[in-house]
Design an enzyme around this catalytic site. Sequence first.
Site, PDB file in Angstrom:
ATOM      1  N   THR A  19       0.706  -1.173  -0.020  1.00 41.46           N
ATOM      2  CA  THR A  19      -0.023  -0.038  -0.001  1.00 41.46           C
ATOM      3  C   THR A  19       0.852   1.304   0.049  1.00 41.46           C
ATOM      4  OG1 THR A  19      -0.441  -0.186   2.470  1.00 41.46           O
ATOM      5  CG2 THR A  19      -2.100  -1.200   1.270  1.00 41.46           C
ATOM      6  N   SER A  68      -3.643  -1.848   7.111  1.00 43.11           N
ATOM      7  CA  SER A  68      -4.199  -2.247   5.592  1.00 43.11           C
ATOM      8  C   SER A  68      -4.750  -3.476   5.287  1.00 43.11           C
ATOM      9  CB  SER A  68      -3.130  -1.922   4.844  1.00 43.11           C
ATOM     10  OG  SER A  68      -2.589  -0.725   4.979  1.00 43.11           O
ATOM     11  N   CYS A  82      18.237   5.088  -2.994  1.00 42.52           N
ATOM     12  CA  CYS A  82      17.832   5.454  -4.271  1.00 42.52           C
ATOM     13  C   CYS A  82      18.743   6.645  -4.731  1.00 42.52           C
ATOM     14  CB  CYS A  82      16.412   6.400  -4.205  1.00 42.52           C
ATOM     15  SG  CYS A  82      16.418   7.401  -2.591  1.00 42.52           S
ATOM     16  N   HIS A 135      14.677  12.503  -8.088  1.00 38.05           N
ATOM     17  CA  HIS A 135      16.066  13.116  -7.601  1.00 38.05           C
ATOM     18  C   HIS A 135      16.571  13.838  -8.694  1.00 38.05           C
ATOM     19  CE1 HIS A 135      14.732  11.524  -3.620  1.00 38.05           C
ATOM     20  NE2 HIS A 135      15.755  10.652  -3.657  1.00 38.05           N
ATOM     21  N   GLN A 180      12.765   8.663  -8.251  1.00 35.96           N
ATOM     22  CA  GLN A 180      13.419   7.753  -7.051  1.00 35.96           C
ATOM     23  C   GLN A 180      12.597   6.852  -6.783  1.00 35.96           C
ATOM     24  OE1 GLN A 180      11.216   8.133  -4.200  1.00 35.96           O
ATOM     25  NE2 GLN A 180      12.921   7.292  -3.016  1.00 35.96           N
TER      26      GLN A 180
END
Lengths: 375, 375
Positions: free
Chosen positions: A47, A76, A170, A283, A358
């Site tokens: 999620t 969730s 990342c 980014h 990213q």
Amino acid sequence: MASLSVSRHNQLFWAPVAGRPRARPRASRIRMSLQESGPSIAVVGVTGAVGQEFLSVLADRDFPYRSIKMLASKRSAGRRITFEDREYEVEELTADSFDGVDIGLFSAGGSISKQFGPVAVERGTVVVDNSSAFRMDEKVPLVIPEVNPEAMLNIKAGFGKGALIANPNCSTIICLMAATPLHRRAKVLRMVVSTYQAASGAGAAAMEELQLQTREVLEGKPPTCKIFNRQYAFNLFSHNASILSNGYNEEEMKMVKETRKIWNDKDVKVTATCIRVPVMRAHAESVNLQFERPLDEDTARDILKNAPGIVVIDDRESNHFPTPLEVSNKDDVAVGRIRQDLSQDGNQGLDIFVCGDQIRKGAALNAIQIAEMLL
Amino acid sequence: MASLSVSRHNQLFWAPVAGRPRARPRASRIRMSLQESGPSIAVVGVTGAVGQEFLSVLADRDFPYRSIKMLASKRSAGRRITFEDREYEVEELTADSFDGVDIGLFSAGGSISKQFGPVAVERGTVVVDNSSAFRMDEKVPLVIPEVNPEAMLNIKAGFGKGALIANPNCSTIICLMAATPLHRRAKVLRMVVSTYQAASGAGAAAMEELQLQTREVLEGKPPTCKIFNRQYAFNLFSHNASILSNGYNEEEMKMVKETRKIWNDKDVKVTATCIRVPVMRAHAESVNLQFERPLDEDTARDILKNAPGIVVIDDRESNHFPTPLEVSNKDDVAVGRIRQDLSQDGNQGLDIFVCGDQIRKGAALNAIQIAEMLL
């Protein structure tokens, strides 16, 4: 550097150039049969922003699977997710979730990975973990498929047994996608990186807060500060990761340490200053490189044009260079502003500017490329 | 470096620490007499963003003046400006505008400076020029009052005769405000700078366009792109200055060349990557420094704490460092993230992060500090 076992023409890593529509590499009827014999996969943290992107990338790349489990926290559980024309119910993540699961794509934070990663491995799952929990563990390969696929050869050979593979940070992925092809040619001795990091790195809620704050500020209202304890709209700030005793924050030290591990070069010198800017999901990084051997900018540009997963946007005449917006939702990392560094002698320095999505190459795409290598 | 003739306690450079209300250094009744005997000044480009800030800084600092002329293009002539409880009419800039004017504060672009700067000098005006027109002219001093006041001693001594003094580029000023005190101690050999530049550097219309675009994007409309030919809202891009044959843009080369001139050091090595970010009026810069002699981070922090026009914001525990928003409308340049650079040996490297108001210290304040030195 060990030589690469995958070329840029390998379908596995072939990603469309930014701006072109994505090609579907395999026809759906071929896929049906692959699905029947494909692995059983589980998406942990389905999620979240990266979890959702896992699904999007799996679909885009026609990743073959026999079955797929949607896993998340108790909170969730029960939510419905439609994926490739089928409805799934989100299940609560438990130790038993991994029975019969071949590949677990994890992106639910470091503590969930620490708790459930080893459990999944014990049940025979290969965990591709997007958290920082195992990245610096010597026994766990830290892999960017275009950069160091050789690090996971043993796991690939033994696929069927449980194992952990870590997805790098990342900012590291985006930086090394561009720096590695140049490193292979001229050996990087030192890198000075300044980042321009998007809201997405702090999750979907941070992206929503940036939007909300921006509306509020434009209306002259005080900004809602829940995720970050300061105004983010029309502002920027040092990355919110904890500051360590050496004055670097954790995000910066990830770039320093992960680069050494991925390049298998404990001597490479890296410094980074990580800054959060009011951008949604891609980014940017300003990277200054110092090489052992001369490397002129034209050669560097040619190398990058031929590098897998890279698109060069370097149009000086029309002042067109990479921007975060242009790479958003795209697979490729864009590189531009490629120029000889005036502050270094003997053509041994270059400045480049890099942008990458990213959530995609910085997280979900890289993890799924790793999973593809297992098959 | 020549030794400084002005100490931080000299009222001339005393600027309040960011966050505190600005002190009025002189009582108004003293000021009345100064006004009577003060210089006659002219503000060229008074309707622009920097022109307006000239007025604001003149008022804030109780700058003494006998008379003040509001000058702009024909288009703006006739507009009314209320300044210090008096109404003025904006006059069209012509060659005759400078008769009897002692100090001309110019910020109307390079071509206006080139056309009217020499005319004003001929009529006996000392021109403090915010454009890049004369910065690299060997006969024109390029001055940051806290950094190289000695460069304008001759002009100060001959005040009454016409002369040109250039205000450096905003990014150069903000960078050197922080780097110079460290340079004096340990000598900077090389600087790698990445900037995070605000809309204000492209003028008031660019700030308005950023706001307008942001509203449009939030409403799902296509952004209006008049000043910049791309989406600026929730995006960033390489500085819009022209790209030169060496691949650097003009903004970056200003940092390279102006640093050499201001420091009177033709050997100092500088590289810069200048990026425009969606922030209103203050620039940020990530600066990596390489020194000739060792300089540890604690000493560097102490030096900066005692430097004129600098405020150190470097609270690692609460993750509080300089942000553009915090320095907006402030005089001081803020420095933080002061740490030993891990990529350099022998304590000969530091990383710092600097923020300064681009319109204020990056332009209007610096120019008016120069004017104050003349008196």
